[in-house]
Design a protein around this motif. Structure first.
Motif, PDB file in Angstrom:
ATOM      1  N   ARG A  26     -64.604 -11.133 -10.660  1.00 15.14           N
ATOM      2  CA  ARG A  26     -65.082  -9.974 -11.398  1.00 15.14           C
ATOM      3  C   ARG A  26     -64.495  -8.711 -10.787  1.00 15.14           C
ATOM      4  NH1 ARG A  26     -66.487 -13.645 -13.919  1.00 15.14           N
ATOM      5  NH2 ARG A  26     -68.539 -14.152 -14.827  1.00 15.14           N
ATOM      6  N   PHE A  27     -64.227  -7.724 -11.639  1.00 18.88           N
ATOM      7  CA  PHE A  27     -63.792  -6.425 -11.145  1.00 18.88           C
ATOM      8  C   PHE A  27     -64.987  -5.668 -10.569  1.00 18.88           C
ATOM      9  CE2 PHE A  27     -60.520  -6.973 -14.602  1.00 18.88           C
ATOM     10  CZ  PHE A  27     -59.461  -7.182 -13.734  1.00 18.88           C
ATOM     11  N   LEU A  28     -64.743  -4.962  -9.480  1.00 16.63           N
ATOM     12  CA  LEU A  28     -65.768  -4.153  -8.818  1.00 16.63           C
ATOM     13  C   LEU A  28     -65.268  -2.719  -8.708  1.00 16.63           C
ATOM     14  CD1 LEU A  28     -68.418  -3.965  -7.031  1.00 16.63           C
ATOM     15  CD2 LEU A  28     -66.880  -4.292  -5.077  1.00 16.63           C
ATOM     16  N   ALA A  29     -66.062  -1.782  -9.191  1.00 20.29           N
ATOM     17  CA  ALA A  29     -65.739  -0.362  -9.010  1.00 20.29           C
ATOM     18  C   ALA A  29     -66.885   0.278  -8.235  1.00 20.29           C
ATOM     19  CB  ALA A  29     -65.510   0.307 -10.355  1.00 20.29           C
ATOM     20  N   GLY A  30     -67.849   0.891  -8.953  1.00 21.84           N
ATOM     21  CA  GLY A  30     -69.010   1.437  -8.255  1.00 21.84           C
ATOM     22  C   GLY A  30     -70.015   0.371  -7.869  1.00 21.84           C
ATOM     23  N   GLY A  31     -70.105  -0.689  -8.658  1.00 23.31           N
ATOM     24  CA  GLY A  31     -71.003  -1.799  -8.346  1.00 23.31           C
ATOM     25  C   GLY A  31     -72.466  -1.533  -8.623  1.00 23.31           C
ATOM     26  N   THR A  32     -72.797  -0.437  -9.315  1.00 21.47           N
ATOM     27  CA  THR A  32     -74.208  -0.075  -9.471  1.00 21.47           C
ATOM     28  C   THR A  32     -74.965  -1.028 -10.395  1.00 21.47           C
ATOM     29  OG1 THR A  32     -73.617   1.486 -11.235  1.00 21.47           O
ATOM     30  CG2 THR A  32     -73.804   2.363  -9.001  1.00 21.47           C
ATOM     31  N   ASN A  33     -74.270  -1.757 -11.239  1.00 17.86           N
ATOM     32  CA  ASN A  33     -74.916  -2.775 -12.067  1.00 17.86           C
ATOM     33  C   ASN A  33     -74.565  -4.177 -11.587  1.00 17.86           C
ATOM     34  OD1 ASN A  33     -74.620  -3.948 -15.472  1.00 17.86           O
ATOM     35  ND2 ASN A  33     -76.445  -3.887 -14.212  1.00 17.86           N
ATOM     36  N   GLY A  66     -57.003  15.911 -27.548  1.00 15.42           N
ATOM     37  CA  GLY A  66     -58.201  15.215 -27.093  1.00 15.42           C
ATOM     38  C   GLY A  66     -58.250  15.148 -25.580  1.00 15.42           C
ATOM     39  N   LEU A  67     -59.005  14.191 -25.060  1.00 16.58           N
ATOM     40  CA  LEU A  67     -59.123  14.010 -23.610  1.00 16.58           C
ATOM     41  C   LEU A  67     -58.932  12.537 -23.266  1.00 16.58           C
ATOM     42  CD1 LEU A  67     -62.195  16.108 -22.334  1.00 16.58           C
ATOM     43  CD2 LEU A  67     -59.769  16.553 -21.940  1.00 16.58           C
ATOM     44  N   ARG A  68     -58.270  12.298 -22.152  1.00 20.79           N
ATOM     45  CA  ARG A  68     -58.151  10.943 -21.618  1.00 20.79           C
ATOM     46  C   ARG A  68     -58.936  10.892 -20.316  1.00 20.79           C
ATOM     47  NH1 ARG A  68     -54.715   6.464 -22.077  1.00 20.79           N
ATOM     48  NH2 ARG A  68     -54.505   5.232 -20.158  1.00 20.79           N
ATOM     49  N   ILE A  69     -59.854   9.945 -20.223  1.00 21.01           N
ATOM     50  CA  ILE A  69     -60.756   9.819 -19.078  1.00 21.01           C
ATOM     51  C   ILE A  69     -60.465   8.494 -18.400  1.00 21.01           C
ATOM     52  CG2 ILE A  69     -63.155   9.737 -18.328  1.00 21.01           C
ATOM     53  CD1 ILE A  69     -63.813  11.121 -21.079  1.00 21.01           C
ATOM     54  N   GLY A  70     -60.018   8.541 -17.153  1.00 22.75           N
ATOM     55  CA  GLY A  70     -59.696   7.324 -16.433  1.00 22.75           C
ATOM     56  C   GLY A  70     -60.921   6.476 -16.164  1.00 22.75           C
ATOM     57  N   ALA A  71     -60.705   5.174 -16.055  1.00 21.04           N
ATOM     58  CA  ALA A  71     -61.822   4.241 -15.933  1.00 21.04           C
ATOM     59  C   ALA A  71     -62.574   4.372 -14.624  1.00 21.04           C
ATOM     60  CB  ALA A  71     -61.321   2.807 -16.089  1.00 21.04           C
ATOM     61  N   THR A  72     -61.920   4.851 -13.563  1.00 23.76           N
ATOM     62  CA  THR A  72     -62.621   4.968 -12.282  1.00 23.76           C
ATOM     63  C   THR A  72     -63.127   6.389 -12.019  1.00 23.76           C
ATOM     64  OG1 THR A  72     -60.581   5.354 -11.023  1.00 23.76           O
ATOM     65  CG2 THR A  72     -61.294   3.067 -11.284  1.00 23.76           C
ATOM     66  N   VAL A  73     -63.058   7.261 -13.011  1.00 18.99           N
ATOM     67  CA  VAL A  73     -63.721   8.563 -12.901  1.00 18.99           C
ATOM     68  C   VAL A  73     -65.214   8.323 -12.703  1.00 18.99           C
ATOM     69  CG1 VAL A  73     -64.361  10.650 -14.180  1.00 18.99           C
ATOM     70  CG2 VAL A  73     -62.014   9.792 -14.290  1.00 18.99           C
ATOM     71  N   THR A  74     -65.794   8.971 -11.717  1.00 18.26           N
ATOM     72  CA  THR A  74     -67.230   8.785 -11.500  1.00 18.26           C
ATOM     73  C   THR A  74     -68.034   9.519 -12.560  1.00 18.26           C
ATOM     74  OG1 THR A  74     -67.526  10.702 -10.061  1.00 18.26           O
ATOM     75  CG2 THR A  74     -66.860   8.619  -9.011  1.00 18.26           C
ATOM     76  N   ASN A  75     -69.246   9.064 -12.767  1.00 19.40           N
ATOM     77  CA  ASN A  75     -70.109   9.734 -13.727  1.00 19.40           C
ATOM     78  C   ASN A  75     -70.363  11.190 -13.328  1.00 19.40           C
ATOM     79  OD1 ASN A  75     -70.179   7.255 -14.927  1.00 19.40           O
ATOM     80  ND2 ASN A  75     -72.395   7.027 -14.879  1.00 19.40           N
ATOM     81  N   GLN A  93     -74.210  15.827 -21.085  1.00 20.42           N
ATOM     82  CA  GLN A  93     -75.667  15.724 -21.055  1.00 20.42           C
ATOM     83  C   GLN A  93     -76.118  14.268 -20.986  1.00 20.42           C
ATOM     84  OE1 GLN A  93     -76.723  17.811 -24.634  1.00 20.42           O
ATOM     85  NE2 GLN A  93     -75.894  19.757 -23.884  1.00 20.42           N
ATOM     86  N   ALA A  94     -75.415  13.390 -21.698  1.00 20.87           N
ATOM     87  CA  ALA A  94     -75.779  11.970 -21.679  1.00 20.87           C
ATOM     88  C   ALA A  94     -75.598  11.376 -20.289  1.00 20.87           C
ATOM     89  CB  ALA A  94     -74.937  11.205 -22.696  1.00 20.87           C
ATOM     90  N   VAL A  95     -74.498  11.729 -19.643  1.00 24.40           N
ATOM     91  CA  VAL A  95     -74.247  11.202 -18.295  1.00 24.40           C
ATOM     92  C   VAL A  95     -75.305  11.706 -17.319  1.00 24.40           C
ATOM     93  CG1 VAL A  95     -72.619  11.195 -16.378  1.00 24.40           C
ATOM     94  CG2 VAL A  95     -71.782  10.930 -18.720  1.00 24.40           C
ATOM     95  N   LEU A 103     -76.611   7.545  -7.946  1.00 18.48           N
ATOM     96  CA  LEU A 103     -75.940   6.548  -8.777  1.00 18.48           C
ATOM     97  C   LEU A 103     -74.738   7.139  -9.490  1.00 18.48           C
ATOM     98  CD1 LEU A 103     -78.978   4.638 -10.309  1.00 18.48           C
ATOM     99  CD2 LEU A 103     -77.311   3.732  -8.692  1.00 18.48           C
ATOM    100  N   ARG A 104     -74.866   8.369  -9.984  1.00 14.60           N
ATOM    101  CA  ARG A 104     -73.738   8.998 -10.682  1.00 14.60           C
ATOM    102  C   ARG A 104     -72.544   9.180  -9.763  1.00 14.60           C
ATOM    103  NH1 ARG A 104     -77.809  12.516 -12.673  1.00 14.60           N
ATOM    104  NH2 ARG A 104     -76.963  14.234 -11.425  1.00 14.60           N
ATOM    105  N   ASN A 105     -72.811   9.387  -8.484  1.00 14.10           N
ATOM    106  CA  ASN A 105     -71.707   9.551  -7.535  1.00 14.10           C
ATOM    107  C   ASN A 105     -70.922   8.262  -7.331  1.00 14.10           C
ATOM    108  OD1 ASN A 105     -72.352  12.233  -7.109  1.00 14.10           O
ATOM    109  ND2 ASN A 105     -73.547  11.839  -5.260  1.00 14.10           N
ATOM    110  N   MET A 106     -71.536   7.126  -7.581  1.00  7.96           N
ATOM    111  CA  MET A 106     -70.877   5.829  -7.398  1.00  7.96           C
ATOM    112  C   MET A 106     -70.394   5.216  -8.706  1.00  7.96           C
ATOM    113  SD  MET A 106     -70.626   4.996  -4.242  1.00  7.96           S
ATOM    114  CE  MET A 106     -70.248   3.248  -4.440  1.00  7.96           C
ATOM    115  N   ALA A 107     -71.199   5.326  -9.741  1.00 10.29           N
ATOM    116  CA  ALA A 107     -70.902   4.654 -11.007  1.00 10.29           C
ATOM    117  C   ALA A 107     -69.644   5.217 -11.653  1.00 10.29           C
ATOM    118  CB  ALA A 107     -72.090   4.798 -11.955  1.00 10.29           C
TER     119      ALA A 107
END
Length: 330
Positions: A26-33, A66-75, A93-95, A103-107
């Motif tokens: 499995r891929f691991l990034a922030g690991g919060t889930n 538009g905007l491109r947001i990388g997958a490892t950008v933190t919340n 606002q949703a984030v 959690l936002r700092n890691m996710a």
């Protein structure tokens, strides 16, 4: 927790190659889930492939505005980015509504898209669950379901998708980009999350072993006037019992453009197409907003103990659209 191997990826191709040879990785990034699910015994990977240090942590404009947001950008970085806050405020606002600061700092953005339901039957490995063990049943249908789905559910699964961020991304027609062993691919977010049907264990259209690399937001002037509203059972960090991402462009009292998505009502972020159809070109008033909410919620099929969600969502949609309409004439 089951013992597992660990591999730190140095490039995207290498990360994808590892999962190509090891389907239990499995891929691991922030690991919060993922780490929580490993502790509960729901996820039992043989190996974790750490992708946190891959060069996927930028937010940048696209050629079309538009905007491109990388997958490892933190919340946290996503919510505080000036382009996101200015052009897609409902996303920021949703984030911010989705988790605590720690959690936002890691996710990460990619991980947020793939987080799994918080249904108690799913996370309890001593109980049956069609998401976890296909064909074992869905005890939530007859059991505890006060905060489960009212739209798009079947007898095979009534769990909710937990992401706040994904609701806003759905309202703005985001596109999910990924890398596979055969090359890059992409999926509109509306097709990325699969209907429950009779295969609730298949949650996304992401190919096996694929790595999410980015999310793109197309240009959407209406998004600059947008809002995310979340109802939860306590004021502090908690999962939604109802949520709305809305964007509204009103000119001369008439709705010119609208985007609307609902959260905590289905197994995936719910694009409110029926409501949008009622709103387009109609007067921006309470009667229209109520008709739009009623049109979307006409398909609701609540269970015995979550019928409260129908009036809750009706009032939430009307209140959010009313706020946006009032701002348009100030």
């Amino acid at each position: 927790m089951k013992e597992f191997g660990y591999h730190r990826a140095s490039d995207v191709a290498g990360a994808v190659a590892v999962l190509g040879t090891d389907p239990d990785a499995r891929f691991l990034a922030g690991g919060t889930n993922l780490v929580d699910l490993m502790k509960a015994g729901v996820e039992r990977p043989a190996r974790l492939v750490d992708v946190r240090n891959l060069p996927l942590d930028r937010i940048e404009p696209t050629w079309d505005g538009g905007l491109r947001i990388g997958a490892t950008v933190t919340n946290s970085d996503l919510a505080s980015h000036p382009e996101v806050r200015g052009r897609y405020p409902a996303l920021a606002q949703a984030v911010l509504a989705g988790a605590s600061g720690q959690l936002r700092n890691m996710a990460t953005v990619g991980g947020n898209l793939l987080q799994r339901t918080r249904c108690g039957y799913f996370t309890d490995v001593t109980r049956p669950c069609n998401k976890r063990v296909p064909g074992s049943g869905c005890p939530a249908v007859e059991g505890e379901h006060h905060n489960h789905a009212i739209l798009g559910a079947t007898d095979h699964c009534v769990a909710l998708h937990p992401s706040d961020m994904a609701v806003a991304l759905t309202a703005f027609d985001a596109v999910v980009h990924y890398e596979t062993a055969d090359g890059p691919g992409e999926s509109p977010i509306g097709a990325f999350y699969l209907p429950v049907g009779d295969t609730p264990h298949r949650e996304t259209a992401l190919p096996p072993g694929a790595l999410i690399t980015a999310v793109t937001l197309p240009p959407a002037p209406v998004a600059a006037r947008s809002r995310y509203r979340k109802v939860r059972e306590r004021a502090s960090y908690a999962f939604a019992i109802g949520a709305v991402a809305a964007a509204l462009d009103v000119r001369d009292g008439v709705v010119q453009d609208v985007r609307l998505a609902l959260g905590a009502v289905a197994s995936r972020p719910w694009r409110a197409r029926a409501a949008e159809t009622v709103l387009a070109g109609a007067p921006a008033d309470a009667e229209t907003f109520a008709a739009a909410a009623a049109a979307e919620l006409a398909a609701a099929r609540p269970l015995p103990h979550n019928g409260h969600k129908v009036p809750l969502m009706h009032h939430l949609v009307v209140a959010t659209l009313t706020e946006l309409a009032e701002e348009a004439v100030r």
